[in-house]
Write a protein that holds these residues in place. Structure first.
Motif, PDB file in Angstrom:
ATOM      1  N   GLY A 115       0.791  -1.194  -0.089  1.00 34.21           N
ATOM      2  CA  GLY A 115       0.183  -0.061  -0.063  1.00 34.21           C
ATOM      3  C   GLY A 115       0.857   1.203   0.050  1.00 34.21           C
ATOM      4  O   GLY A 115       2.069   1.110  -0.401  1.00 34.21           O
ATOM      5  N   LEU A 116       0.321   2.330   0.446  1.00 35.40           N
ATOM      6  CA  LEU A 116       0.918   3.762   0.489  1.00 35.40           C
ATOM      7  C   LEU A 116       2.194   3.635   1.326  1.00 35.40           C
ATOM      8  O   LEU A 116       2.961   4.399   0.901  1.00 35.40           O
ATOM      9  CB  LEU A 116      -0.178   4.764   0.753  1.00 35.40           C
ATOM     10  N   LYS A 117       1.977   3.138   2.567  1.00 32.22           N
ATOM     11  CA  LYS A 117       3.052   3.198   3.529  1.00 32.22           C
ATOM     12  C   LYS A 117       4.386   2.613   2.950  1.00 32.22           C
ATOM     13  O   LYS A 117       5.656   3.013   2.831  1.00 32.22           O
ATOM     14  CB  LYS A 117       2.911   2.506   4.822  1.00 32.22           C
ATOM     15  N   HIS A 118       4.190   1.377   2.156  1.00 34.03           N
ATOM     16  CA  HIS A 118       5.165   0.600   1.423  1.00 34.03           C
ATOM     17  C   HIS A 118       5.942   1.480   0.516  1.00 34.03           C
ATOM     18  O   HIS A 118       6.996   1.434   0.505  1.00 34.03           O
ATOM     19  CB  HIS A 118       4.675  -0.775   1.014  1.00 34.03           C
ATOM     20  N   PHE A 119       5.220   2.370  -0.463  1.00 32.35           N
ATOM     21  CA  PHE A 119       5.520   3.264  -1.464  1.00 32.35           C
ATOM     22  C   PHE A 119       6.434   4.277  -0.710  1.00 32.35           C
ATOM     23  O   PHE A 119       7.553   4.504  -1.229  1.00 32.35           O
ATOM     24  CB  PHE A 119       4.559   3.754  -2.295  1.00 32.35           C
ATOM     25  N   ILE A 120       5.889   4.548   0.358  1.00 28.43           N
ATOM     26  CA  ILE A 120       6.594   5.689   1.125  1.00 28.43           C
ATOM     27  C   ILE A 120       7.907   5.276   1.555  1.00 28.43           C
ATOM     28  O   ILE A 120       8.988   5.866   1.596  1.00 28.43           O
ATOM     29  CB  ILE A 120       5.722   6.521   2.453  1.00 28.43           C
ATOM     30  N   PHE A 121       7.970   4.090   2.249  1.00 25.22           N
ATOM     31  CA  PHE A 121       9.301   3.593   2.803  1.00 25.22           C
ATOM     32  C   PHE A 121      10.127   3.314   1.527  1.00 25.22           C
ATOM     33  O   PHE A 121      11.262   3.576   1.558  1.00 25.22           O
ATOM     34  CB  PHE A 121       9.029   2.108   3.393  1.00 25.22           C
ATOM     35  N   TYR A 122       9.802   2.890   0.544  1.00 29.85           N
ATOM     36  CA  TYR A 122      10.613   2.852  -0.971  1.00 29.85           C
ATOM     37  C   TYR A 122      11.150   4.066  -1.253  1.00 29.85           C
ATOM     38  O   TYR A 122      12.448   4.331  -1.603  1.00 29.85           O
ATOM     39  CB  TYR A 122       9.681   2.108  -1.953  1.00 29.85           C
ATOM     40  N   LEU A 123      10.295   5.145  -1.276  1.00 29.33           N
ATOM     41  CA  LEU A 123      11.086   6.516  -1.343  1.00 29.33           C
ATOM     42  C   LEU A 123      11.927   6.811  -0.547  1.00 29.33           C
ATOM     43  O   LEU A 123      12.990   7.482  -0.792  1.00 29.33           O
ATOM     44  CB  LEU A 123      10.030   7.245  -1.515  1.00 29.33           C
ATOM     45  N   ILE A 124      11.872   6.552   0.909  1.00 33.65           N
ATOM     46  CA  ILE A 124      12.535   6.930   1.862  1.00 33.65           C
ATOM     47  C   ILE A 124      14.067   6.339   1.617  1.00 33.65           C
ATOM     48  O   ILE A 124      15.129   6.878   1.760  1.00 33.65           O
ATOM     49  CB  ILE A 124      12.231   6.571   3.439  1.00 33.65           C
ATOM     50  N   ASN A 125      13.994   4.938   1.274  1.00 34.25           N
ATOM     51  CA  ASN A 125      15.326   4.040   0.972  1.00 34.25           C
ATOM     52  C   ASN A 125      15.993   4.717  -0.158  1.00 34.25           C
ATOM     53  O   ASN A 125      17.191   4.689  -0.115  1.00 34.25           O
ATOM     54  CB  ASN A 125      14.778   2.736   0.713  1.00 34.25           C
TER      55      ASN A 125
END
Length: 102
Positions: free
Chosen positions: A1-11
């Protein structure tokens, strides 16, 4: 979901902050100075920013050892929902009162 996408961008980008919300919410409903952080659905801050204790009902999740994700609501955020608006506004006021800004 959205949280996983945010985590991806952060990494990938190692940002200072990330804000997730409706643009019209900020343009039409929030009274923000140019140096203030935007709050809506989710806001990420790197560990370079000290996060104060947030109001009840708002979650703060650790994002590995890089920072924290503030989640205003687990529901889909909409600016037409007064509860969502009030939670986001409470965060703006909290950071304003603690003098935490860009």
């Amino acid at each position: 979901g959205l949280k996983h996408f945010i985590f991806y961008l952060i990494n990938i980008f190692e940002p200072y902050s990330i804000e997730v919300s409706e643009y019209k919410f900020f343009r039409e409903k929030m009274d923000l100075r140019s140096d203030e952080y935007w709050f809506g659905w989710m806001t990420y801050f790197s560990n370079k920013i000290s996060i104060p204790e947030v109001p009840p009902g708002i979650k703060v999740e650790d994002v590995g050892n890089t920072g924290k994700l503030i989640i205003t609501t687990e529901d889909f955020f909409t600016s037409d929902n007064s509860e969502h608006f009030n939670r986001a506004k409470s965060l703006v006021n909290l950071f304003r009162n603690k003098n935490i800004h860009n």
